[in-house]
Design a protein around this motif. Structure first.
Motif, PDB file in Angstrom:
ATOM      1  N   GLY A   1       4.296   8.297   1.506  1.00 29.50           N
ATOM      2  CA  GLY A   1       4.406   9.368   2.477  1.00 29.50           C
ATOM      3  C   GLY A   1       4.405  10.761   1.876  1.00 29.50           C
ATOM      4  N   ALA A   2       4.248  10.897   0.589  1.00 28.93           N
ATOM      5  CA  ALA A   2       4.177  12.198  -0.055  1.00 28.93           C
ATOM      6  C   ALA A   2       2.826  12.365  -0.723  1.00 28.93           C
ATOM      7  CB  ALA A   2       5.290  12.329  -1.085  1.00 28.93           C
ATOM      8  N   VAL A   3       2.497  13.600  -1.090  1.00 29.82           N
ATOM      9  CA  VAL A   3       1.231  13.863  -1.760  1.00 29.82           C
ATOM     10  C   VAL A   3       1.471  14.031  -3.251  1.00 29.82           C
ATOM     11  CG1 VAL A   3      -0.720  15.442  -1.947  1.00 29.82           C
ATOM     12  CG2 VAL A   3       0.267  14.954   0.287  1.00 29.82           C
TER      13      VAL A   3
ATOM     14  N   ASP B   1      -8.626  -0.456  -2.544  1.00 30.92           N
ATOM     15  CA  ASP B   1      -8.120  -0.347  -1.180  1.00 30.92           C
ATOM     16  C   ASP B   1      -7.334   0.957  -1.058  1.00 30.92           C
ATOM     17  OD1 ASP B   1      -6.970  -0.593   1.318  1.00 30.92           O
ATOM     18  OD2 ASP B   1      -6.308  -2.669   1.039  1.00 30.92           O
ATOM     19  N   GLY B   2      -7.837   1.863  -0.256  1.00 32.78           N
ATOM     20  CA  GLY B   2      -7.140   3.127  -0.061  1.00 32.78           C
ATOM     21  C   GLY B   2      -5.875   3.019   0.758  1.00 32.78           C
ATOM     22  N   ASN B   3      -5.671   1.884   1.432  1.00 32.51           N
ATOM     23  CA  ASN B   3      -4.416   1.646   2.157  1.00 32.51           C
ATOM     24  C   ASN B   3      -4.155   2.761   3.174  1.00 32.51           C
ATOM     25  OD1 ASN B   3      -2.011   0.209   2.708  1.00 32.51           O
ATOM     26  ND2 ASN B   3      -0.873   1.305   1.127  1.00 32.51           N
ATOM     27  N   ASP B   4      -5.249   3.273   3.751  1.00 32.56           N
ATOM     28  CA  ASP B   4      -5.186   4.358   4.729  1.00 32.56           C
ATOM     29  C   ASP B   4      -4.598   5.652   4.146  1.00 32.56           C
ATOM     30  OD1 ASP B   4      -6.321   2.730   6.686  1.00 32.56           O
ATOM     31  OD2 ASP B   4      -4.371   1.972   7.336  1.00 32.56           O
ATOM     32  N   CYS B   5      -4.734   5.819   2.854  1.00 33.54           N
ATOM     33  CA  CYS B   5      -4.320   7.062   2.205  1.00 33.54           C
ATOM     34  C   CYS B   5      -5.491   8.047   2.151  1.00 33.54           C
ATOM     35  CB  CYS B   5      -3.816   6.792   0.788  1.00 33.54           C
ATOM     36  SG  CYS B   5      -2.242   5.903   0.713  1.00 33.54           S
TER      37      CYS B   5
ATOM     38  N   VAL C   1      -4.748  -0.765  -5.160  1.00 33.03           N
ATOM     39  CA  VAL C   1      -4.308  -0.280  -3.864  1.00 33.03           C
ATOM     40  C   VAL C   1      -3.611   1.066  -4.052  1.00 33.03           C
ATOM     41  CG1 VAL C   1      -2.079  -1.513  -3.927  1.00 33.03           C
ATOM     42  CG2 VAL C   1      -3.088  -0.845  -1.724  1.00 33.03           C
ATOM     43  N   MET C   2      -3.924   2.013  -3.207  1.00 31.80           N
ATOM     44  CA  MET C   2      -3.222   3.285  -3.229  1.00 31.80           C
ATOM     45  C   MET C   2      -1.901   3.165  -2.490  1.00 31.80           C
ATOM     46  SD  MET C   2      -6.175   6.205  -2.684  1.00 31.80           S
ATOM     47  CE  MET C   2      -4.928   7.519  -2.692  1.00 31.80           C
ATOM     48  N   THR C   3      -0.867   3.844  -2.989  1.00 28.81           N
ATOM     49  CA  THR C   3       0.443   3.841  -2.333  1.00 28.81           C
ATOM     50  C   THR C   3       0.905   5.255  -2.017  1.00 28.81           C
ATOM     51  OG1 THR C   3       1.541   3.746  -4.487  1.00 28.81           O
ATOM     52  CG2 THR C   3       1.138   1.652  -3.382  1.00 28.81           C
ATOM     53  N   ASP C   4       0.037   6.224  -2.181  1.00 30.77           N
ATOM     54  CA  ASP C   4       0.390   7.614  -1.919  1.00 30.77           C
ATOM     55  C   ASP C   4      -0.874   8.424  -1.685  1.00 30.77           C
ATOM     56  OD1 ASP C   4       1.915   9.883  -1.651  1.00 30.77           O
ATOM     57  OD2 ASP C   4       2.895   9.695  -3.601  1.00 30.77           O
ATOM     58  N   ASP C   5      -0.751   9.489  -0.931  1.00 29.67           N
ATOM     59  CA  ASP C   5      -1.834  10.453  -0.831  1.00 29.67           C
ATOM     60  C   ASP C   5      -1.940  11.229  -2.141  1.00 29.67           C
ATOM     61  OD1 ASP C   5      -2.351   9.760   1.834  1.00 29.67           O
ATOM     62  OD2 ASP C   5      -0.919  11.252   2.592  1.00 29.67           O
TER      63      ASP C   5
ATOM     64  N   GLU D   1      -1.342  -0.664  -8.621  1.00 31.25           N
ATOM     65  CA  GLU D   1      -0.942   0.349  -7.662  1.00 31.25           C
ATOM     66  C   GLU D   1      -1.290   1.748  -8.158  1.00 31.25           C
ATOM     67  OE1 GLU D   1       3.119  -0.167  -6.452  1.00 31.25           O
ATOM     68  OE2 GLU D   1       2.901  -2.347  -6.234  1.00 31.25           O
ATOM     69  N   ILE D   2      -2.054   2.460  -7.349  1.00 36.52           N
ATOM     70  CA  ILE D   2      -2.375   3.858  -7.622  1.00 36.52           C
ATOM     71  C   ILE D   2      -1.406   4.702  -6.811  1.00 36.52           C
ATOM     72  CG2 ILE D   2      -4.157   5.640  -7.508  1.00 36.52           C
ATOM     73  CD1 ILE D   2      -4.883   3.431  -9.444  1.00 36.52           C
ATOM     74  N   ASP D   3      -0.317   5.122  -7.453  1.00 39.30           N
ATOM     75  CA  ASP D   3       0.740   5.862  -6.772  1.00 39.30           C
ATOM     76  C   ASP D   3       0.665   7.358  -7.042  1.00 39.30           C
ATOM     77  OD1 ASP D   3       3.269   5.797  -5.202  1.00 39.30           O
ATOM     78  OD2 ASP D   3       4.107   6.625  -7.048  1.00 39.30           O
TER      79      ASP D   3
END
Length: 429
Positions: free
Chosen positions: A31-33, A140-144, A87-91, A61-63
């Protein structure tokens, strides 16, 4: 010139527990950038990212922006992650400022060509460029969202470092059997010479549920320039790539005298399905709302899979298109097109077609819908597209969904009307 209008309780508890267990095992978006500092690290194949092991159930994980930059460095160093999952876990933001075509001088390479306020950092695409390496995993951008990308090498060389001008995007090259999905890029500028895309420069892999939300894409040499991908190529006749459920809202510009620009793909040999464009597309040659040059690849037709062709289905354009040969869906059409429509303004100095700028195809081109009394095909060299004019949004909706319901495949999205979207014309449900 053409202008158009815009078992009961126990089983329920078990199901709930199963869903909770599944989601608890998935990385959750923070939820943060995360902001990039502009530093490209040295390649490090042992880098562990922010978690995961690269498997489908435990993806890397791409955080942070640092994770993404390390991925780029590693792929360009020869670690291409064949069959690995991310998978991305952050914007992520790639620059403090966001460039646009109005704040970039494409004749001055690099950040020196940026004339806007604030700072931009020049991204190094994941694979591609002057290297022989392509990303070969599943991202997978995980909607980021990845925002404020900047790359400006349309006057660069085919040399080392950032001064590379071909196969450029967030990902430079996407290999066959690789994929990118559930990712949005937003804002910024990607400029290079050939095979330039907002998401991917050149690819043979699959793209699904991806959006270019305002990133400008610019190219000034041969090959394609696209809002999603510059050149969407077939590598194996039995395994053509696909672009599914994806959209472009970014401005796409080709400055080359024989260049091809498209909202989704500049040049296409694969499948484009359930896609749309709402961005402006400009080229002195081929300019198409979805595809600049949509074509057969005759060199791949010896495969056992039969004919390989560029197929655009169940898609639409709402963006303005200006070119020498201009088409609402495709400028040059040598592939197939089915159940598509256009409401964008089309201007062509040589040929202009509401749907197709110039057509030379013996493949299936049917259920193509255009508005009013405008010209559906600018120049018909060969083929006989089945076109139908529409005079109302409700009538268009009925025709689009009638075609979808008649198909044996369940891959086609259905349509709806939301008065707040797309000027009240049909969008995907």
């Amino acid at each position: 010139m053409m202008k158009n209008r815009g078992k009961k309780a126990l089983s329920g508890l078990f199901s709930l527990a199963l869903i909770v267990s599944l989601f608890s095992a998935m990385p959750v978006k923070a939820g943060a950038v995360s902001s990039w500092n502009g530093v490209i690290p040295a390649a490090n194949a042992a880098y562990s990212f922010s978690g995961g092991s690269g498997t489908e159930v435990a993806p890397y994980e791409i955080d942070t922006a640092a994770d993404l930059a390390q991925l780029s460095a590693n792929v360009r160093g020869g670690t291409v992650y064949t069959g690995k999952y991310f998978v991305m876990t952050d914007d992520i933001s790639l620059s403090p400022a966001s460039a646009s075509d109005a704040t970039v001088n494409p004749t001055v390479a690099g950040t020196a060509g940026y004339t806007g306020g604030g700072t931009v950092y020049e991204w190094l695409p994941i694979g591609g460029g002057n290297t022989s390496y392509s990303f070969q995993g599943h991202f997978d951008g995980n909607d980021c969202t990845i925002s404020n990308i900047f790359y400006n090498q349309s006057t660069g060389s085919y040399g080392t470092g950032n001064s590379v001008a071909n196969n450029i995007g967030l990902f430079g090259k996407l290999e066959e059997n690789a994929s990118i999905r559930n990712l949005t890029i937003s804002g910024g500028y990607v400029g290079a010479k050939r095979s330039v895309g907002g998401l991917v420069g050149k690819g043979w892999g699959d793209i699904e549920n991806c959006v270019n939300n305002g990133t400008v894409v610019y190219g000034n040499e041969a090959k394609g320039v696209g809002g999603i991908i510059g050149a969407n190529w077939v590598n194996t006749a039995t395994n053509p790539p696909s672009i599914l459920n994806s959209a472009n809202y970014g401005k796409v510009i080709s400055a080359y005298s024989s260049g091809s620009a498209g909202g989704i793909a500049g040049e296409n040999e694969g499948t484009i399905l359930n896609c749309w464009n709402a961005g402006e597309v400009i080229s002195p040659y081929n300019a198409g709302g979805l595809v600049g040059s949509n074509k057969n690849d005759y060199n791949k037709q010896t495969g056992t899979g039969g004919t390989v062709y560029g197929g655009i289905s169940n898609s639409y354009n709402a963006g303005a298109v200006t070119g020498g040969i201009a088409g609402g869906v495709a400028a040059f059409q040598k592939g197939s097109m089915r159940n598509c429509y256009n409401i964008g303004n089309i201007t062509g100095s040589t040929y202009a077609g509401e749907l197709i700028g110039e057509m030379n195809s013996s493949l299936t081109n049917d259920a193509l819908r255009y508005e009013g009394s405008s010209t559906p095909v600018g120049n018909l060299v060969s083929g006989s597209p089945a076109t139908v004019s529409f005079s109302s949004a409700s009538g268009l909706l009925s025709d689009l969904n009638g075609w979808v319901s008649a198909q044996s495949s369940g891959d086609y999205s259905t349509w709806t009307i939301d008065p707040s979207k797309n000027s009240g014309y049909p969008v995907f449900a």
